[in-house]
Design a protein around this motif. Structure first.
Motif, PDB file in Angstrom:
ATOM      1  N   ALA A 178       0.850  -1.031  -0.118  1.00  0.00           N
ATOM      2  CA  ALA A 178      -0.060   0.630  -0.672  1.00  0.00           C
ATOM      3  C   ALA A 178       0.894   1.373  -0.476  1.00  0.00           C
ATOM      4  CB  ALA A 178      -1.040  -0.185   0.898  1.00  0.00           C
ATOM      5  N   PHE A 179       0.321   2.566  -1.232  1.00  0.00           N
ATOM      6  CA  PHE A 179       1.268   3.364  -0.683  1.00  0.00           C
ATOM      7  C   PHE A 179      -0.001   4.285  -1.163  1.00  0.00           C
ATOM      8  CE2 PHE A 179       2.002   6.618  -2.997  1.00  0.00           C
ATOM      9  CZ  PHE A 179       3.229   7.697  -2.834  1.00  0.00           C
ATOM     10  N   VAL A 180      -0.161   5.422  -0.100  1.00  0.00           N
ATOM     11  CA  VAL A 180      -0.801   6.875  -0.368  1.00  0.00           C
ATOM     12  C   VAL A 180      -0.100   8.097   0.069  1.00  0.00           C
ATOM     13  CG1 VAL A 180      -3.066   7.664   0.381  1.00  0.00           C
ATOM     14  CG2 VAL A 180      -2.301   5.086   0.676  1.00  0.00           C
ATOM     15  N   GLN A 181      -0.912   8.611  -1.700  1.00  0.00           N
ATOM     16  CA  GLN A 181      -0.428  10.248  -0.952  1.00  0.00           C
ATOM     17  C   GLN A 181      -1.260  10.965  -0.477  1.00  0.00           C
ATOM     18  OE1 GLN A 181       2.316  12.440  -4.203  1.00  0.00           O
ATOM     19  NE2 GLN A 181       0.693  14.204  -3.529  1.00  0.00           N
ATOM     20  N   ALA A 182      -1.129  10.858   0.791  1.00  0.00           N
ATOM     21  CA  ALA A 182      -2.243  11.639   1.464  1.00  0.00           C
ATOM     22  C   ALA A 182      -2.993  13.540   0.824  1.00  0.00           C
ATOM     23  CB  ALA A 182      -2.306  11.363   3.112  1.00  0.00           C
ATOM     24  N   GLU A 183      -3.888  13.537   1.139  1.00  0.00           N
ATOM     25  CA  GLU A 183      -4.196  14.849   1.329  1.00  0.00           C
ATOM     26  C   GLU A 183      -3.318  15.979   2.030  1.00  0.00           C
ATOM     27  OE1 GLU A 183      -7.072  13.804   4.410  1.00  0.00           O
ATOM     28  OE2 GLU A 183      -5.677  13.310   2.402  1.00  0.00           O
ATOM     29  N   SER A 184      -2.362  15.381   3.090  1.00  0.00           N
ATOM     30  CA  SER A 184      -1.910  16.391   4.150  1.00  0.00           C
ATOM     31  C   SER A 184      -0.817  15.638   4.762  1.00  0.00           C
ATOM     32  CB  SER A 184      -3.258  17.392   4.397  1.00  0.00           C
ATOM     33  OG  SER A 184      -3.459  16.927   5.933  1.00  0.00           O
ATOM     34  N   GLU A 185      -0.359  16.377   5.587  1.00  0.00           N
ATOM     35  CA  GLU A 185       0.008  15.309   6.601  1.00  0.00           C
ATOM     36  C   GLU A 185      -0.705  15.013   8.181  1.00  0.00           C
ATOM     37  OE1 GLU A 185       3.758  18.111   5.324  1.00  0.00           O
ATOM     38  OE2 GLU A 185       1.175  18.660   5.715  1.00  0.00           O
ATOM     39  N   LEU A 186      -1.529  15.893   7.620  1.00  0.00           N
ATOM     40  CA  LEU A 186      -2.765  15.507   9.410  1.00  0.00           C
ATOM     41  C   LEU A 186      -3.212  13.948   8.371  1.00  0.00           C
ATOM     42  CD1 LEU A 186      -4.438  18.304  10.521  1.00  0.00           C
ATOM     43  CD2 LEU A 186      -2.571  17.694  11.259  1.00  0.00           C
ATOM     44  N   GLY A 187      -3.604  13.949   7.027  1.00  0.00           N
ATOM     45  CA  GLY A 187      -4.506  13.382   6.235  1.00  0.00           C
ATOM     46  C   GLY A 187      -3.343  11.687   6.293  1.00  0.00           C
ATOM     47  N   ALA A 188      -1.572  11.577   6.100  1.00  0.00           N
ATOM     48  CA  ALA A 188      -0.887  10.960   6.376  1.00  0.00           C
ATOM     49  C   ALA A 188      -0.905   9.971   7.731  1.00  0.00           C
ATOM     50  CB  ALA A 188       0.008  11.616   5.617  1.00  0.00           C
ATOM     51  N   ILE A 189      -0.828  10.773   8.767  1.00  0.00           N
ATOM     52  CA  ILE A 189      -0.602  10.244   9.957  1.00  0.00           C
ATOM     53  C   ILE A 189      -1.621  10.109  10.757  1.00  0.00           C
ATOM     54  CG2 ILE A 189      -1.175  12.344  12.005  1.00  0.00           C
ATOM     55  CD1 ILE A 189       2.066  10.043  12.160  1.00  0.00           C
ATOM     56  N   ASN A 190      -3.233   9.946  10.070  1.00  0.00           N
ATOM     57  CA  ASN A 190      -4.088   9.659  10.408  1.00  0.00           C
ATOM     58  C   ASN A 190      -4.612   8.348   9.425  1.00  0.00           C
ATOM     59  OD1 ASN A 190      -5.523  10.272  12.507  1.00  0.00           O
ATOM     60  ND2 ASN A 190      -5.049  12.860  11.160  1.00  0.00           N
ATOM     61  N   MET A 191      -3.982   8.461   8.278  1.00  0.00           N
ATOM     62  CA  MET A 191      -3.692   6.982   7.886  1.00  0.00           C
ATOM     63  C   MET A 191      -3.498   5.842   8.427  1.00  0.00           C
ATOM     64  SD  MET A 191      -3.498   8.243   4.241  1.00  0.00           S
ATOM     65  CE  MET A 191      -5.226   9.303   3.484  1.00  0.00           C
ATOM     66  N   THR A 240       5.556   6.221   7.573  1.00  0.00           N
ATOM     67  CA  THR A 240       4.978   7.738   7.073  1.00  0.00           C
ATOM     68  C   THR A 240       6.771   8.666   7.087  1.00  0.00           C
ATOM     69  OG1 THR A 240       3.856   9.903   6.504  1.00  0.00           O
ATOM     70  CG2 THR A 240       4.507   9.670   8.659  1.00  0.00           C
ATOM     71  N   SER A 241       7.413   9.413   6.426  1.00  0.00           N
ATOM     72  CA  SER A 241       8.217  10.422   6.403  1.00  0.00           C
ATOM     73  C   SER A 241       7.656  11.914   6.263  1.00  0.00           C
ATOM     74  CB  SER A 241       9.318  10.136   5.862  1.00  0.00           C
ATOM     75  OG  SER A 241       8.748  10.211   4.337  1.00  0.00           O
ATOM     76  N   SER A 242       8.325  13.077   6.642  1.00  0.00           N
ATOM     77  CA  SER A 242       8.121  14.229   7.147  1.00  0.00           C
ATOM     78  C   SER A 242       9.494  14.745   6.929  1.00  0.00           C
ATOM     79  CB  SER A 242       6.687  14.410   7.371  1.00  0.00           C
ATOM     80  OG  SER A 242       6.588  16.188   6.661  1.00  0.00           O
ATOM     81  N   SER A 243       9.318  16.244   6.676  1.00  0.00           N
ATOM     82  CA  SER A 243       9.733  17.504   7.989  1.00  0.00           C
ATOM     83  C   SER A 243       9.503  18.170   8.207  1.00  0.00           C
ATOM     84  CB  SER A 243      10.476  18.484   6.290  1.00  0.00           C
ATOM     85  OG  SER A 243      11.903  19.353   6.848  1.00  0.00           O
ATOM     86  N   SER A 244      10.289  19.027   9.082  1.00  0.00           N
ATOM     87  CA  SER A 244      10.020  19.825  10.088  1.00  0.00           C
ATOM     88  C   SER A 244       8.628  20.371  10.257  1.00  0.00           C
ATOM     89  CB  SER A 244      10.744  20.944  10.392  1.00  0.00           C
ATOM     90  OG  SER A 244      12.216  20.414  10.709  1.00  0.00           O
ATOM     91  N   SER A 297       0.424  11.377  18.936  1.00  0.00           N
ATOM     92  CA  SER A 297      -0.070  11.552  20.375  1.00  0.00           C
ATOM     93  C   SER A 297      -0.798  10.571  20.164  1.00  0.00           C
ATOM     94  CB  SER A 297      -0.152  13.072  20.981  1.00  0.00           C
ATOM     95  OG  SER A 297      -0.608  13.042  22.727  1.00  0.00           O
ATOM     96  N   TYR A 298      -2.523  10.458  19.570  1.00  0.00           N
ATOM     97  CA  TYR A 298      -2.980   9.281  19.415  1.00  0.00           C
ATOM     98  C   TYR A 298      -2.231   8.611  19.709  1.00  0.00           C
ATOM     99  CZ  TYR A 298      -6.651  13.053  18.668  1.00  0.00           C
ATOM    100  OH  TYR A 298      -7.807  13.743  19.119  1.00  0.00           O
ATOM    101  N   ILE A 299      -1.529   7.803  18.967  1.00  0.00           N
ATOM    102  CA  ILE A 299      -0.433   6.487  17.880  1.00  0.00           C
ATOM    103  C   ILE A 299      -0.332   6.481  19.747  1.00  0.00           C
ATOM    104  CG2 ILE A 299       1.303   4.959  17.235  1.00  0.00           C
ATOM    105  CD1 ILE A 299       0.236   7.596  14.757  1.00  0.00           C
ATOM    106  N   ALA A 300       0.966   6.815  20.296  1.00  0.00           N
ATOM    107  CA  ALA A 300       1.160   6.546  21.777  1.00  0.00           C
ATOM    108  C   ALA A 300       0.286   6.281  22.496  1.00  0.00           C
ATOM    109  CB  ALA A 300       2.095   7.479  21.825  1.00  0.00           C
ATOM    110  N   GLY A 301      -0.899   7.268  22.933  1.00  0.00           N
ATOM    111  CA  GLY A 301      -1.733   6.568  23.639  1.00  0.00           C
ATOM    112  C   GLY A 301      -2.317   6.013  23.390  1.00  0.00           C
ATOM    113  N   THR A 302      -2.859   4.750  21.977  1.00  0.00           N
ATOM    114  CA  THR A 302      -3.180   3.332  22.128  1.00  0.00           C
ATOM    115  C   THR A 302      -2.353   2.381  21.738  1.00  0.00           C
ATOM    116  OG1 THR A 302      -4.850   4.695  20.440  1.00  0.00           O
ATOM    117  CG2 THR A 302      -4.908   2.903  19.678  1.00  0.00           C
ATOM    118  N   GLU A 303      -0.679   3.027  21.932  1.00  0.00           N
ATOM    119  CA  GLU A 303       0.103   1.631  22.201  1.00  0.00           C
ATOM    120  C   GLU A 303       0.295   1.029  20.848  1.00  0.00           C
ATOM    121  OE1 GLU A 303       0.338   0.323  26.380  1.00  0.00           O
ATOM    122  OE2 GLU A 303      -1.890   1.094  26.127  1.00  0.00           O
ATOM    123  N   VAL A 304       0.051   1.678  19.825  1.00  0.00           N
ATOM    124  CA  VAL A 304       0.596   0.560  18.311  1.00  0.00           C
ATOM    125  C   VAL A 304       1.910   0.871  18.354  1.00  0.00           C
ATOM    126  CG1 VAL A 304      -2.335   0.494  17.855  1.00  0.00           C
ATOM    127  CG2 VAL A 304      -1.260   2.450  16.860  1.00  0.00           C
TER     128      VAL A 304
END
Length: 368
Positions: free
Chosen positions: A49-62, A75-79, A90-97
């Motif tokens: 699976a590869f998806v270019q999301a509509e934004s960084e927000l979309g990418a991290i939630n995917m 995922t990868s990004s810059s600052s 934070s959601y990913i960390a809190g869900t422990e995945v």
């Protein structure tokens, strides 16, 4: 396998694929877009699976959703893009995945520029998102380390059900070096017991980071803390150079650590007994090791491509037992070994100081 000339961004992308990456979600941003481009070709070729999301927000939630299935995801990004992702992280960390995130840092704050920098240290190492979570942070200094630590990042993420960052900068993302890629691992076919899976005959799993009852949230936070204590006990990584007889110590990570090593070698050629400690895990930080080294040093010089962020950790660890000085180049400027050498000579020929903030002394020394 033979070495080949690889650009850093392509190297970590291919290393992730060979480590069994099943899904990549990202958004283009300089100076890491080559990784996205490489993934866009290679992942579909392999039926992944590869998806270019509509934004960084979309990418991290995917990434979040896919991680809940137990798949190897990244995922990868810059600052600025990483800043946008922090709520999802934070959601990913809190869900422990488990999830792997590569940050190819650039000059800031704000949109800044596309030049290499290390101003992301605080938001990555000390957790930019809200709440009590502790990401593992790896900081390679060359393309081969970047390849090796990409595979390691997935293993650590799954072992501890943790967010793992690989923090580099535009130098390492854009530079080309000879390096050896590992053989292709098979994509994992089994589903972790904790994952949402839809496997017939298994119990229903609900994964989330929402705990309305405070005692339930406290239980999660304490579990994360206990896990972090285990990580601190077992996963500290660092390298030292010329420290056996050193009287002075440089501390630098990533590209700054690499520049510092060249300066140390030049200082050694002039008879100055200086060594280097290069943290590879910025979290967990090699605190015990730095504390032990500091006890036999006349002074420490912290070298960073920012205004002194790791410096605060070094000051905290050394607790005023040894003078600590700072040499920084913020905003996308990469320090030259000769600049660092000149500062080593200035400091060792006069005296390191315990008074005031090392940043103030650096500004005065550099007449900035």
């Amino acid at each position: 396998m033979a070495k080949e000339l690889l650009k850093g961004n392509v190297a970590f992308a291919e290393a992730a694929i060979r480590a069994g990456l099943q899904a990549y979600f990202g958004y283009p941003i300089t100076p890491q877009t080559e990784a996205l481009e490489w993934m866009s070709q290679r992942m579909p070729e392999l039926g992944r699976a590869f998806v270019q999301a509509e934004s960084e927000l979309g990418a991290i939630n995917m990434v979040y959703g896919a991680a809940c299935t137990g798949a190897r995801v990244m995922t990868s990004s810059s600052s600025p893009g990483i800043s946008l992702m922090m709520e999802g992280i934070s959601y990913i960390a809190g869900t422990e995945v488990p999830a792997v995130i590569v940050d190819v840092a650039r000059g800031g704050p704000g949109l800044g520029n596309i030049a290499p920098a290390q101003g992301d240290y605080n938001q990555i190492v000390h957790g930019g998102g809200h709440g009590d979570y502790y990401p593992i942070v790896l900081a390679p200094a060359n393309v081969q380390e970047l390849i090796d630590q990409t595979a390691l990042a997935f293993d650590l993420a799954e072992k501890y059900r943790s967010v793992v960052f690989i923090l580099i900068d535009g130098v390492l993302g854009q530079m080309m070096e000879p390096a050896e890629l590992p053989p292709m691992r098979p994509v994992r076919q089994t589903v972790p017991d904790w994952a949402v899976h839809g496997v017939p005959g298994r119990g229903k799993h609900i994964l989330n980071s929402l705990y309305i009852n405070p005692p339930d949230q406290e239980e999660v936070d304490i579990r994360l803390l206990k896990r972090w204590m285990e990580i601190k006990a077992n996963e500290v990584r660092y390298k030292t150079y010329f420290t056996e007889d050193a009287e002075y110590l440089l501390v630098g990570f990533g590209t700054s650590g690499r520049v510092a090593l060249s300066a140390v070698r030049a200082a050694r050629a002039k008879g100055i007994k200086v060594g280097l400690m290069r943290p590879i895990t910025l979290a967990p930080y090699p605190e015990k090791e730095l504390e032990e080294l500091s006890q036999r040093m006349k002074g420490i010089l912290v070298v960073e491509m920012n205004n002194g962020q790791m410096l605060d950790d070094v000051l905290r660890i050394t607790k005023g037992r040894v003078p600590v000085e700072f040499y920084g180049r913020p905003g996308g400027i990469v320090p030259l070994p000769d600049e660092v050498l000149a500062d080593i000579e200035r400091l060792t020929s006069s005296q390191f100081s315990l008074d005031g903030d090392p940043r103030e002394r650096w500004l005065a020394r550099m007449q900035l």
